[in-house]
Design a protein around this motif. Structure first.
Motif, PDB file in Angstrom:
ATOM      1  N   UNK A 162       0.811  -1.115  -0.016  1.00  0.00           N
ATOM      2  CA  UNK A 162      -0.038   0.143   0.148  1.00  0.00           C
ATOM      3  C   UNK A 162       0.941   1.257   0.138  1.00  0.00           C
ATOM      4  N   UNK A 163       1.990   1.075   0.621  1.00  0.00           N
ATOM      5  CA  UNK A 163       2.925   2.292   0.645  1.00  0.00           C
ATOM      6  C   UNK A 163       4.282   1.721   0.569  1.00  0.00           C
ATOM      7  N   UNK A 164       4.965   1.617  -0.644  1.00  0.00           N
ATOM      8  CA  UNK A 164       6.360   1.160  -0.846  1.00  0.00           C
ATOM      9  C   UNK A 164       7.401   1.882  -0.152  1.00  0.00           C
ATOM     10  N   UNK A 208       7.323   3.177   2.931  1.00  0.00           N
ATOM     11  CA  UNK A 208       6.993   3.121   4.557  1.00  0.00           C
ATOM     12  C   UNK A 208       8.373   2.709   5.175  1.00  0.00           C
ATOM     13  N   UNK A 209       8.935   3.458   5.579  1.00  0.00           N
ATOM     14  CA  UNK A 209      10.364   3.248   6.423  1.00  0.00           C
ATOM     15  C   UNK A 209      10.242   2.190   7.564  1.00  0.00           C
ATOM     16  N   UNK A 210       9.169   2.497   8.432  1.00  0.00           N
ATOM     17  CA  UNK A 210       8.819   1.523   9.354  1.00  0.00           C
ATOM     18  C   UNK A 210       8.761  -0.164   8.949  1.00  0.00           C
ATOM     19  N   UNK A 211       7.983  -0.083   7.912  1.00  0.00           N
ATOM     20  CA  UNK A 211       7.351  -1.360   7.220  1.00  0.00           C
ATOM     21  C   UNK A 211       8.735  -1.898   6.624  1.00  0.00           C
ATOM     22  N   UNK A 212       9.722  -0.964   5.860  1.00  0.00           N
ATOM     23  CA  UNK A 212      10.890  -1.587   5.215  1.00  0.00           C
ATOM     24  C   UNK A 212      12.096  -2.274   6.289  1.00  0.00           C
ATOM     25  N   UNK A 213      11.923  -1.398   7.350  1.00  0.00           N
ATOM     26  CA  UNK A 213      12.956  -2.094   8.268  1.00  0.00           C
ATOM     27  C   UNK A 213      12.538  -2.821   9.254  1.00  0.00           C
ATOM     28  N   UNK A 214      11.082  -3.045   9.486  1.00  0.00           N
ATOM     29  CA  UNK A 214      10.489  -4.262  10.085  1.00  0.00           C
ATOM     30  C   UNK A 214      10.647  -5.280   9.327  1.00  0.00           C
ATOM     31  N   UNK A 215      10.321  -5.424   8.067  1.00  0.00           N
ATOM     32  CA  UNK A 215      10.509  -6.410   7.191  1.00  0.00           C
ATOM     33  C   UNK A 215      12.076  -7.088   7.167  1.00  0.00           C
ATOM     34  N   UNK A 216      13.096  -6.001   7.171  1.00  0.00           N
ATOM     35  CA  UNK A 216      14.504  -6.298   7.183  1.00  0.00           C
ATOM     36  C   UNK A 216      14.909  -7.079   8.431  1.00  0.00           C
ATOM     37  N   UNK A 217      14.200  -6.356   9.648  1.00  0.00           N
ATOM     38  CA  UNK A 217      14.442  -7.258  10.832  1.00  0.00           C
ATOM     39  C   UNK A 217      13.842  -8.654  10.964  1.00  0.00           C
ATOM     40  N   UNK A 218      12.827  -8.621  10.563  1.00  0.00           N
ATOM     41  CA  UNK A 218      12.282 -10.239  10.635  1.00  0.00           C
ATOM     42  C   UNK A 218      12.818 -11.111   9.632  1.00  0.00           C
ATOM     43  N   UNK A 219      13.393 -10.528   8.526  1.00  0.00           N
ATOM     44  CA  UNK A 219      13.838 -11.620   7.419  1.00  0.00           C
ATOM     45  C   UNK A 219      15.262 -11.874   7.939  1.00  0.00           C
ATOM     46  N   UNK A 244      16.131  -1.161  -1.087  1.00  0.00           N
ATOM     47  CA  UNK A 244      14.812  -0.129  -1.468  1.00  0.00           C
ATOM     48  C   UNK A 244      14.788   1.048  -0.342  1.00  0.00           C
ATOM     49  N   UNK A 245      15.418   0.855   0.614  1.00  0.00           N
ATOM     50  CA  UNK A 245      15.646   2.061   1.772  1.00  0.00           C
ATOM     51  C   UNK A 245      16.580   2.923   1.046  1.00  0.00           C
ATOM     52  N   UNK A 246      17.811   2.571   0.353  1.00  0.00           N
ATOM     53  CA  UNK A 246      18.791   3.222  -0.330  1.00  0.00           C
ATOM     54  C   UNK A 246      18.258   4.033  -1.467  1.00  0.00           C
TER      55      UNK A 246
END
Length: 406
Positions: free
Chosen positions: A179-181, A183-194, A209-211
């Motif tokens: 829904x929001x590509x 969204x830094x919180x989601x990007x970082x959260x996905x990185x953490x669990x991955x 993606x963050x870069x």
């Protein structure tokens, strides 16, 4: 009220009005519970009244009487009863009850039920929109999409941080990003669990993606992300090319990033890019300035060794050994290498000085032949007294050495 039958609906409502006028919300709640119990549960026509009573009871129990558990019971009945069933009736009461229920579950840290209720709420939501569509073409308003993204993010964090379900958390983080590509919180959260579950390809993708959002990052933050990307690509994905690009980008963002620089040094050596590694070691020395003298000496000696053994740049190698010696005494094996360089560069005076230091070190294991080699060089330099002393040292080591006797 004397004309009312005890327990009748009208009597109950009259008492409720009296208690409200007196400000006795506790007594009002008791009579409201009586009215609720008197309603025929099978009569759909009474559903609206039943919903009104339960919603008001939930508000009073929670906000005024300090009984959130009782409020929860009523809210659960409304939500579980499916007041928003597909019969065309107004769903506002159901939605209000659901919002209140979620709020109370958050406040009470009832994480398991909160996760279940959020999941149920989001299961009814529209699928993620096609991000290529214009706002006018989308079935949901932008505000509604943002609210759903926020709920997905809450669910993802709940699963990750409190319920320790990283795989399910990853699914929820992906829903946010659908829904929001950005969204830094989601990007970082996905990185953490991955990272937690060992999905390093996903870790690398989220870093990239963050870069892509470079405009919101400082040079230091960008360097840190590139550095992490380089580490993942090298250590977990075994992609040296991807890793070298990432470390180089980190250095471009922050030239003083010694962690990336040293990682790139090791990576270039592993790839046998000797000249690249040599350049990096010398760059590190320049960056360090007067700091970390032992590290500077180590980097200079490694640069000298690479120039001597791999790039065949003898003068460059000798300069690095000389710079290392100016910081502190070289290990005995490095003095031997330096002396060998001076001999190959036809610098007899420097060779004699350095080789003499090596020969005189008890750890060198210098032989009679070594002493005679030094004696020959001293003789060429017309330092006859020193040459004779070296010959005598050789004879003490090997009394019958014919070369020494000659």
């Amino acid at each position: 009220t004397s004309h009312c039958l005890v327990g009748s609906e009208m009597c109950i409502r009259d008492r409720s009005s009296v208690f409200l006028s007196l400000g006795r919300r506790d007594l009002w709640a008791r009579t409201a519970e009586e009215e609720l119990a008197s309603l025929d549960s099978g009569a759909e026509v009474l559903d609206e009244r039943r919903r009104e009573i339960q919603l008001e009871l939930a508000r009073v129990y929670n906000a005024e009487l300090g009984r959130p558990d009782t409020a929860l019971r009523h809210l659960r009945e409304i939500v579980d009863g499916g007041i928003a069933a597909a019969d065309g009736r107004d769903a506002s009461g159901f939605e209000e009850a659901e919002r209140s229920l979620l709020s109370l579950l958050r406040a009470g840290r009832n994480d398991i039920e909160l996760e279940r209720r959020l999941s149920q709420r989001l299961a009814r939501s529209a699928p993620a929109p096609d991000l290529n569509e214009s706002d006018g073409e989308r079935s949901q308003p932008v505000q509604a999409q943002r609210e759903e993204a926020d709920l997905w993010l809450e669910l993802a964090r709940l699963r990750r941080e409190r319920l320790h379900r990283p795989c399910q958390a990853a699914d929820a983080f992906r829903e946010v990003l659908a829904r929001d590509p950005q969204d830094l919180d989601a990007i970082r959260g996905l990185r953490g669990v991955s990272d937690q579950v060992g999905d390093y390809e996903e870790v690398a993708r989220t870093l990239e993606t963050e870069l892509e959002q470079a405009q919101s990052l400082s040079n230091r933050e960008r360097a840190a992300l590139y550095r992490r990307l380089g580490q993942v690509a090298w250590e977990q994905l075994d992609s040296t090319t991807r890793a070298s690009r990432a470390f180089a980008a980190a250095l471009e963002a922050e030239p003083s990033d010694l962690v990336s620089l040293r990682s790139l040094e090791s990576l270039f050596e592993m790839m046998e890019d000797w000249r690249g590694a040599l350049d990096l070691y010398e760059s590190e020395v320049d960056i360090l300035g007067d700091a970390e003298p032992e590290r500077r000496k180590t980097a200079l000696l490694r640069a000298g060794e690479l120039a001597r053994t791999h790039s065949d740049e003898l003068e460059r190698a000798a300069r690095n050994y000389q710079a290392a010696a100016e910081i502190g005494e070289l290990p005995v094996d490095k003095r031997y290498e330096w002396a060998d360089l001076c001999q190959r560069l036809d610098q007899p005076d420097r060779f004699a000085e350095i080789f003499a230091s090596w020969c005189d070190d008890p750890q060198s294991g210098a032989s009679a032949a070594d002493q005679l080699l030094l004696a020959g060089t001293l003789e060429e330099l017309d330092q006859l007294e020193g040459a004779l002393a070296r010959v005598e040292t050789a004879l003490r080591a090997e009394p019958v050495n014919v070369a020494a006797l000659d």
